[in-house]
Design an enzyme around this catalytic site. Structure first.
Site, PDB file in Angstrom:
ATOM      1  N   GLN A 140     108.433  77.244  90.720  1.00 29.14           N
ATOM      2  CA  GLN A 140     109.026  78.491  90.245  1.00 29.14           C
ATOM      3  C   GLN A 140     110.046  78.968  91.292  1.00 29.14           C
ATOM      4  O   GLN A 140     110.714  78.158  91.886  1.00 29.14           O
ATOM      5  CB  GLN A 140     107.956  79.550  89.941  1.00 29.14           C
ATOM      6  CG  GLN A 140     107.127  79.224  88.710  1.00 29.14           C
ATOM      7  CD  GLN A 140     106.038  78.210  88.942  1.00 29.14           C
ATOM      8  OE1 GLN A 140     105.236  78.358  89.842  1.00 29.14           O
ATOM      9  NE2 GLN A 140     105.969  77.176  88.122  1.00 29.14           N
ATOM     10  N   GLY A 176     108.470  72.170  86.141  1.00 30.08           N
ATOM     11  CA  GLY A 176     109.028  70.889  85.699  1.00 30.08           C
ATOM     12  C   GLY A 176     110.099  70.526  86.706  1.00 30.08           C
ATOM     13  O   GLY A 176     111.151  71.154  86.744  1.00 30.08           O
ATOM     14  N   HIS A 177     109.807  69.567  87.576  1.00 28.81           N
ATOM     15  CA  HIS A 177     110.737  69.187  88.639  1.00 28.81           C
ATOM     16  C   HIS A 177     111.306  67.816  88.336  1.00 28.81           C
ATOM     17  O   HIS A 177     110.573  66.831  88.261  1.00 28.81           O
ATOM     18  CB  HIS A 177     110.021  69.192  89.997  1.00 28.81           C
ATOM     19  CG  HIS A 177     109.540  70.548  90.416  1.00 28.81           C
ATOM     20  ND1 HIS A 177     108.903  70.797  91.593  1.00 28.81           N
ATOM     21  CD2 HIS A 177     109.634  71.753  89.788  1.00 28.81           C
ATOM     22  CE1 HIS A 177     108.627  72.089  91.680  1.00 28.81           C
ATOM     23  NE2 HIS A 177     109.059  72.685  90.590  1.00 28.81           N
ATOM     24  N   LYS A 232     124.341  71.848  91.420  1.00 20.27           N
ATOM     25  CA  LYS A 232     125.043  71.953  90.134  1.00 20.27           C
ATOM     26  C   LYS A 232     126.442  72.552  90.229  1.00 20.27           C
ATOM     27  O   LYS A 232     126.916  73.209  89.307  1.00 20.27           O
ATOM     28  CB  LYS A 232     124.162  72.683  89.109  1.00 20.27           C
ATOM     29  CG  LYS A 232     122.788  72.005  88.955  1.00 20.27           C
ATOM     30  CD  LYS A 232     121.985  72.471  87.771  1.00 20.27           C
ATOM     31  CE  LYS A 232     122.151  71.581  86.571  1.00 20.27           C
ATOM     32  NZ  LYS A 232     121.103  71.721  85.562  1.00 20.27           N
ATOM     33  N   LEU A 233     127.087  72.313  91.379  1.00 16.95           N
ATOM     34  CA  LEU A 233     128.462  72.785  91.524  1.00 16.95           C
ATOM     35  C   LEU A 233     129.344  72.166  90.444  1.00 16.95           C
ATOM     36  O   LEU A 233     130.231  72.809  89.888  1.00 16.95           O
ATOM     37  CB  LEU A 233     128.992  72.393  92.920  1.00 16.95           C
ATOM     38  CG  LEU A 233     130.377  72.925  93.254  1.00 16.95           C
ATOM     39  CD1 LEU A 233     130.360  74.444  93.391  1.00 16.95           C
ATOM     40  CD2 LEU A 233     130.944  72.293  94.525  1.00 16.95           C
ATOM     41  N   ASP A 272     114.100  76.252  88.346  1.00 20.83           N
ATOM     42  CA  ASP A 272     114.954  75.166  87.850  1.00 20.83           C
ATOM     43  C   ASP A 272     116.258  75.031  88.637  1.00 20.83           C
ATOM     44  O   ASP A 272     117.287  74.630  88.092  1.00 20.83           O
ATOM     45  CB  ASP A 272     115.268  75.359  86.351  1.00 20.83           C
ATOM     46  CG  ASP A 272     114.003  75.505  85.543  1.00 20.83           C
ATOM     47  OD1 ASP A 272     113.006  74.845  85.888  1.00 20.83           O
ATOM     48  OD2 ASP A 272     114.012  76.281  84.562  1.00 20.83           O
ATOM     49  N   THR A 293     105.806  84.863  87.142  1.00 25.70           N
ATOM     50  CA  THR A 293     104.636  84.017  86.998  1.00 25.70           C
ATOM     51  C   THR A 293     103.513  84.655  87.829  1.00 25.70           C
ATOM     52  O   THR A 293     103.694  85.744  88.378  1.00 25.70           O
ATOM     53  CB  THR A 293     104.952  82.561  87.394  1.00 25.70           C
ATOM     54  OG1 THR A 293     103.853  81.735  87.021  1.00 25.70           O
ATOM     55  CG2 THR A 293     105.235  82.411  88.885  1.00 25.70           C
ATOM     56  N   LYS A 344     114.924  71.937  92.707  1.00 21.26           N
ATOM     57  CA  LYS A 344     113.999  71.737  93.839  1.00 21.26           C
ATOM     58  C   LYS A 344     113.522  70.288  93.887  1.00 21.26           C
ATOM     59  O   LYS A 344     113.398  69.693  94.959  1.00 21.26           O
ATOM     60  CB  LYS A 344     112.790  72.692  93.718  1.00 21.26           C
ATOM     61  CG  LYS A 344     113.175  74.167  93.761  1.00 21.26           C
ATOM     62  CD  LYS A 344     111.983  75.075  93.537  1.00 21.26           C
ATOM     63  CE  LYS A 344     111.400  75.030  92.145  1.00 21.26           C
ATOM     64  NZ  LYS A 344     112.293  75.541  91.074  1.00 21.26           N
TER      65      LYS A 344
HETATM   66  P1  GDP Z   1     113.466  72.318  89.514  1.00 21.35           P
HETATM   67  O1  GDP Z   1     112.428  72.880  88.620  1.00 21.35           O
HETATM   68  O2  GDP Z   1     113.972  73.317  90.514  1.00 21.35           O
HETATM   69  O3  GDP Z   1     113.056  71.036  90.168  1.00 21.35           O
HETATM   70  O4  GDP Z   1     114.722  71.959  88.581  1.00 21.35           O
HETATM   71  P2  GDP Z   1     114.672  71.252  87.120  1.00 21.35           P
HETATM   72  O5  GDP Z   1     114.368  69.824  87.287  1.00 21.35           O
HETATM   73  O6  GDP Z   1     113.832  72.048  86.188  1.00 21.35           O
HETATM   74  O7  GDP Z   1     116.158  71.482  86.630  1.00 21.35           O
HETATM   75  C1  GDP Z   1     117.264  71.011  87.355  1.00 21.35           C
HETATM   76  C2  GDP Z   1     118.057  70.059  86.429  1.00 21.35           C
HETATM   77  O8  GDP Z   1     119.355  69.850  86.959  1.00 21.35           O
HETATM   78  C3  GDP Z   1     117.449  68.674  86.334  1.00 21.35           C
HETATM   79  O9  GDP Z   1     117.719  68.148  85.049  1.00 21.35           O
HETATM   80  C4  GDP Z   1     118.191  67.877  87.403  1.00 21.35           C
HETATM   81  O10 GDP Z   1     118.215  66.485  87.126  1.00 21.35           O
HETATM   82  C5  GDP Z   1     119.557  68.482  87.295  1.00 21.35           C
HETATM   83  N1  GDP Z   1     120.351  68.528  88.536  1.00 21.35           N
HETATM   84  C6  GDP Z   1     119.934  68.717  89.819  1.00 21.35           C
HETATM   85  N2  GDP Z   1     120.994  68.817  90.643  1.00 21.35           N
HETATM   86  C7  GDP Z   1     122.092  68.706  89.872  1.00 21.35           C
HETATM   87  C8  GDP Z   1     123.506  68.784  90.141  1.00 21.35           C
HETATM   88  O11 GDP Z   1     123.944  68.992  91.250  1.00 21.35           O
HETATM   89  N3  GDP Z   1     124.348  68.638  89.068  1.00 21.35           N
HETATM   90  C9  GDP Z   1     123.889  68.442  87.811  1.00 21.35           C
HETATM   91  N4  GDP Z   1     124.787  68.326  86.828  1.00 21.35           N
HETATM   92  N5  GDP Z   1     122.569  68.357  87.520  1.00 21.35           N
HETATM   93  C10 GDP Z   1     121.697  68.511  88.535  1.00 21.35           C
HETATM   94  P1  IMO Z   2     110.061  75.296  88.083  1.00 20.36           P
HETATM   95  O1  IMO Z   2     109.080  74.996  89.200  1.00 20.36           O
HETATM   96  C1  IMO Z   2     111.576  78.272  85.287  1.00 20.36           C
HETATM   97  C2  IMO Z   2     108.726  81.261  83.844  1.00 20.36           C
HETATM   98  C3  IMO Z   2     108.421  81.231  82.360  1.00 20.36           C
HETATM   99  C4  IMO Z   2     108.166  82.709  82.118  1.00 20.36           C
HETATM  100  C5  IMO Z   2     107.444  83.143  83.389  1.00 20.36           C
HETATM  101  C6  IMO Z   2     105.927  83.159  83.277  1.00 20.36           C
HETATM  102  O2  IMO Z   2     110.349  74.141  87.205  1.00 20.36           O
HETATM  103  O3  IMO Z   2     111.265  75.995  88.607  1.00 20.36           O
HETATM  104  P2  IMO Z   2     104.095  81.236  83.209  1.00 20.36           P
HETATM  105  O4  IMO Z   2     103.899  80.103  82.254  1.00 20.36           O
HETATM  106  O5  IMO Z   2     104.299  80.825  84.628  1.00 20.36           O
HETATM  107  O6  IMO Z   2     103.045  82.306  83.076  1.00 20.36           O
HETATM  108  O7  IMO Z   2     105.465  81.935  82.707  1.00 20.36           O
HETATM  109  O8  IMO Z   2     107.818  82.206  84.393  1.00 20.36           O
HETATM  110  N1  IMO Z   2     108.517  79.985  84.561  1.00 20.36           N
HETATM  111  C7  IMO Z   2     109.508  79.180  84.941  1.00 20.36           C
HETATM  112  N2  IMO Z   2     110.840  79.254  84.728  1.00 20.36           N
HETATM  113  N3  IMO Z   2     111.071  77.279  86.029  1.00 20.36           N
HETATM  114  C8  IMO Z   2     109.747  77.198  86.282  1.00 20.36           C
HETATM  115  O9  IMO Z   2     109.220  76.309  87.129  1.00 20.36           O
HETATM  116  C9  IMO Z   2     108.899  78.148  85.696  1.00 20.36           C
HETATM  117  N4  IMO Z   2     107.556  78.361  85.697  1.00 20.36           N
HETATM  118  C10 IMO Z   2     107.341  79.484  85.021  1.00 20.36           C
HETATM  119  O10 IMO Z   2     109.517  80.755  81.612  1.00 20.36           O
HETATM  120  O11 IMO Z   2     109.391  83.409  82.077  1.00 20.36           O
HETATM  121 MG    MG Z   3     112.057  73.144  86.576  1.00 22.34          MG
END
Ligand code: GDP
Ligand code: IMO
Ligand code: MG
Length: 440
Positions: A223, A40-41, A330-331, A13, A238, A16
């Site tokens: 991940q 979840g991207h 997220k600075l 998270d 994972t 990416k």
């Molecule tokens: P990923 O799994 O690595 O793609 O990241 P996620 O989408 O799960 O979580 C990142 C969250 O931060 C999302 O809700 C993005 O919209 C948000 N986000 C990304 N970059 C920034 C940033 O620079 N500042 C803030 N406030 N939010 C951001």
């Molecule tokens: P993105 O790509 C954050 C974590 C789960 C749990 C562990 C194992 O959005 O960064 P799993 O369901 O894979 O067997 O769970 O890995 N986990 C993540 N945490 N971002 C993810 O994906 C994750 N995918 C799995 O919370 O701790």
């Molecule tokens: Mg994510």
């Protein structure tokens, strides 16, 4: 044309999805190589927010080819739902390709995931419950069912019968859980096969031909480093190879055709699920960061645990992935902090460790050693270049770069595409010279 891997450097998270979305206009192909719909991207485009789970984030750019590689595990029901929702929002799927060798998540996998978690008690991993772990178990045990099998009914039935017999015994006798019927799964999965057949192909061959013809591939990690099956905080990880090496095995593109690795880090740290987290915050501070950063899982909605930036992990991620550069996200979330801490080492039995310890007991007992600095207490969102940032924010970034030993290429100060600062003198500009004009 360069082929570059994007990986998370923490526990996922990191942003990416946003980084891949920004780079997609400069490449021809985006390929996912690990994980499944546990990911979840998030990509924010104006008022529209897309959360991609199995489909690569490049899909939002119509000219880009999107590949779901063999290292991904695919829940076909969830994938079809995601595809339908994208189509409803006007996204074209004409350039989506799914590897024949990608393994399927079957209905018994989420059931086994949940049952196994329930049995683990306080040692539960806190999985997403999507069945990702059990699907990789079957892959390694050589009883998995692959995308190509969906296209051969007789073979699919044979493999399914074997699996259902085995899994039902496990579910009934070990876990005291609900069992499954071959015919029900067969009917459901044959319907999925009809839907997905046009997309299933030999993606390793396609990628090879595309690279031969001068296409540029961006590998989208899911991940992150600390969740990698080998290099993460085992067993709280994972079940796939989420680090840079996985890009090769998870797509069939050899390491000799990959030219660089870009890590994505948050300016602090988060983690969802169980397991060690040395720089974890507690109390009102954690709640404030969670609220400002909207730190709730994009897949499960669970509150994310929050902590300070951990430079020990940053250095470890640099080493394991061979990071050339880092995009820091997220600075803006730290804008209101009075003071900031960075974890620069772990105290363990009177010693200070600066290399990430691979022994799980050491990590669990490690106490963070912090360096503290004053916060900048001014908005960073919308800054167009590094010089626009408050001096204390610039010092914070310089210190992080120095500690992890890798130059930053992008600083993200908001979820929108244009809330991104391009750093000078990073390999990103060498890889994608046109990124300069697209970000200003
Ligand atoms: P990923 O799994 O690595 O793609 O990241 P996620 O989408 O799960 O979580 C990142 C969250 O931060 C999302 O809700 C993005 O919209 C948000 N986000 C990304 N970059 C920034 C940033 O620079 N500042 C803030 N406030 N939010 C951001
Ligand atoms: P993105 O790509 C954050 C974590 C789960 C749990 C562990 C194992 O959005 O960064 P799993 O369901 O894979 O067997 O769970 O890995 N986990 C993540 N945490 N971002 C993810 O994906 C994750 N995918 C799995 O919370 O701790
Ligand atoms: Mg994510």
């Amino acid at each position: 044309m360069p082929n570059i891997v994007v990986v998370g450097t923490q526990w996922g998270d990191e942003g990416k999805g946003k980084v891949v979305d920004i780079l997609t206009p400069h490449v021809n192909v985006v390929a996912r190589f690990a994980g499944g719909n546990n990911a979840g991207h998030t990509v924010v485009v104006g008022r529209e927010k897309y959360v991609l789970h199995t489909v690569p984030s490049g899909i939002l750019h119509p000219g880009c080819r999107s590949v779901i590689g063999c290292g991904v595990v695919v829940d076909p029901g969830s994938l079809i739902e995601e595809m339908e929702s994208l189509v409803q929002r006007g996204v074209t799927l004409d350039h989506l390709f799914i590897s024949k060798n990608a393994h399927l998540i079957m209905p018994y996998h989420p059931a086994l995931d949940r049952a196994s978690e329930a049995k683990l008690g306080k040692r539960r991993i806190g999985t997403t419950g999507k069945g990702v772990g059990p699907a990789y178990v079957d892959k390694a045990a050589r009883v998995g069912i692959r995308m190509a099998d969906l296209l051969n009914e007789a073979l699919f039935r044979e493999k399914l019968e074997l699996n259902v017999a085995q899994k039902n015994r496990l579910l009934r006798e070990i876990y005291d859980a609900q069992t499954f019927s071959v015919e029900e799964i067969l009917n459901q999965y044959l319907r999925y096969a009809g839907w997905l057949a046009p997309y299933i192909t030999d993606t390793a061959l396609l990628l090879s031909r595309w690279i031969d013809s001068g296409y540029s591939v961006l590998f989208e990690g899911a991940q992150a480093t600390m969740l990698d099956i080998d290099h993460g905080t085992y067993p709280y990880i994972t079940s796939s190879s989420t680090t840079a090496g996985g890009a090769s095995t998870g797509t069939g593109v050899p390491p000799t055709r990959i030219h660089g690795v870009l890590g994505v880090s948050k300016a602090y740290t988060t983690r969802v699920g169980g397991g060690p987290f040395p720089s974890e915050m507690s109390g009102p501070l954690a709640e404030a960061i969670r609220a400002r950063g909207h730190e709730y899982g994009a897949t499960t909605g669970r509150p994310r645990r929050c902590g300070w930036f951990d430079a020990v992990i940053g250095r470890y991620a640099a080493r394991i992935n061979g990071l050339d550069t880092v995009a820091l996200t997220k600075l803006d979330v730290l804008d209101q902090c009075e003071s900031l801490k960075v974890c620069v080492g772990y105290r363990y039995r009177g010693e200070i460790l600066t290399e990430f310890p691979e022994d799980e007991n050491v990590v669990a007992a490690a106490e963070p050693v912090y360096e503290e600095s004053e916060g900048w207490r001014a908005p960073t969102a919308g800054a167009k270049n590094e010089a626009d940032l408050p001096a204390k924010a610039r010092r914070y970034l310089e210190r992080l770069e120095e500690l992890i030993g890798v130059p930053f290429c992008l600083i993200s100060t908001g979820a929108q595409r244009d809330e991104t600062i391009l750093c000078e003198d990073s390999p990103l500009l060498r890889w994608y010279p046109s990124v300069r004009s697209s970000l200003v």
